[in-house]
Enzyme design. Structure first.
Site, PDB file in Angstrom:
ATOM      1  N   GLY A   1       2.854   4.283   3.695  1.00  0.00           N
ATOM      2  CA  GLY A   1       3.169   3.445   2.271  1.00  0.00           C
ATOM      3  C   GLY A   1       4.240   4.778   1.806  1.00  0.00           C
TER       4      GLY A   1
ATOM      5  N   GLY B   1      -0.432   7.930   0.936  1.00  0.00           N
ATOM      6  CA  GLY B   1      -0.392   8.005   2.324  1.00  0.00           C
ATOM      7  C   GLY B   1       0.992   7.512   3.414  1.00  0.00           C
TER       8      GLY B   1
ATOM      9  CB  SER C   1      -5.507   0.562  14.163  1.00  0.00           C
ATOM     10  OG  SER C   1      -6.582   2.030  14.705  1.00  0.00           O
TER      11      SER C   1
ATOM     12  CE1 TYR D   1      -8.620   0.594  10.014  1.00  0.00           C
ATOM     13  CE2 TYR D   1      -9.022   1.156  11.848  1.00  0.00           C
ATOM     14  CZ  TYR D   1      -8.786   0.946  10.852  1.00  0.00           C
ATOM     15  OH  TYR D   1      -7.276   1.710  11.024  1.00  0.00           O
TER      16      TYR D   1
ATOM     17  N   GLY E   1       1.396  -1.448   0.417  1.00  0.00           N
ATOM     18  CA  GLY E   1       0.673  -0.288   0.074  1.00  0.00           C
ATOM     19  C   GLY E   1       0.263   1.628   0.128  1.00  0.00           C
ATOM     20  CB  ALA E   2       4.052   1.765  -0.614  1.00  0.00           C
ATOM     21  CG  ASN E   3      -0.921   3.558  -4.622  1.00  0.00           C
ATOM     22  OD1 ASN E   3      -1.359   4.084  -3.081  1.00  0.00           O
ATOM     23  ND2 ASN E   3      -1.889   2.889  -5.033  1.00  0.00           N
TER      24      ASN E   3
END
Length: 301
Positions: free
Chosen positions: A31, A29, A142, A168, A25-27
């Protein structure tokens, strides 16, 4: 410098030259910030992302050695394809990708979207890649995990009335139980690899803008502006967890009031997140759900 008590920032990152770090998920935020900072200090960073076009754009914004590979954590066939294509050592795997409080949906494999992406996807990815990992696995949880409850009879909200925040919180509690059981199994297998976790506090990212309700999305945006720390600050615990000397099963979060913001330190977790029996049961349920098993040998039940 005592990094456990100091105001540690990305400027304190140790040199990562020669190390390969995979960030899911590094594209965007947290990440993307993690990938950017790790590449800055010499790491070869692999952006494992669902949307490779956005991933390519993200990689172009990074100074250093960054590459993009396709990974959709909501589809186990994609997870398996990613792992099967990997042939090199990985120093650090950062399980960062996630979804937060979207409208009810299911993954390609029929899992509730948040449990499927945040937990089952990373559970499968980690175990499939484990023979390649040489240093550590960092999994993002979280502070909301404290609200979580693991319902082993209905992990995917088939019979319960859907509660998106409850779902969540369950997935984030699962992340911590996964970390503790993974560390137990690594220790049992006499592996030098460690499993650790981190959380970003209350950080301004695009995760909070997918509620599916314009009013709720606007409310979350205002909250980000007024109360949240920046994505750069929110990424510090993950960077710390990925690079500093830590004991297995450590959990790193911000040092401020309520762990909402601040500089990284090792923090406590809820009693539910320390439940070793539940961690084992969740692991067994996850193996059954994904068809993926611990890959470094048998461990004591």
């Amino acid at each position: 410098m005592d990094c456990m008590t100091s105001k540690w920032t990305a400027a304190d990152l140790p040199d990562q030259t020669g190390r390969t770090i995979v960030v899911t998920g590094a594209n965007s935020g947290l990440g993307l910030v993690a990938a950017r900072e790790l590449a800055r200090v010499g790491a070869r960073v692999v952006l494992a992302v669902r949307n490779t076009q956005k991933g390519d754009e993200a990689a172009r914004s990074i100074t250093g050695n960054a590459e993009v590979r396709k990974l959709d954590l909501s589809d186990l066939s994609s997870v398996r394809a990613f792992a099967e294509s990997w042939t090199e050592p990985i120093d650090v795997l950062i399980n960062n990708a996630g979804v937060m409080v979207p409208p009810f949906a299911r993954t390609a494999d029929g899992f509730e979207l948040q449990m499927g992406t945040n937990h089952f996807g990373h559970f499968a990815l980690t175990n499939l890649l484990l023979p390649h990992i040489t240093d550590r696995v960092v999994t993002m949880s979280s502070f909301v995990h404290k609200r979580g409850h693991i319902d082993l009879d209905d992990l995917n909200w088939n019979t319960r009335k859907y509660d998106r925040m409850g779902a969540y919180a369950q997935s984030k509690l699962a992340n911590l139980l996964f970390t503790s059981e993974l560390q137990r199994r690594l220790t049992g297998a006499k592996s030098s690899v460690i499993a650790v976790a981190s959380h970003p506090g209350y950080s301004a990212t695009n995760l909070q803008s997918h509620y599916g309700n314009p009013i709720a999305d606007a409310f979350m945006s205002v909250g980000n502006l007024l109360f949240a720390q920046s994505a750069d600050a929110g990424t510090r615990p993950a960077l710390f967890a990925a690079t500093e000397p830590l004991a297995g099963n450590s959990y790193v979060g911000p040092n401020g009031i309520g762990e909402l913001r601040g500089h990284p330190k090792v923090v406590d977790r809820s009693d539910k997140a320390k439940d070793a029996d539940m961690a084992r049961k969740l692991w067994d349920a996850s193996e059954e759900a994904t068809g993926v098993h611990f890959s470094l040998g048998a461990t004591t039940k």
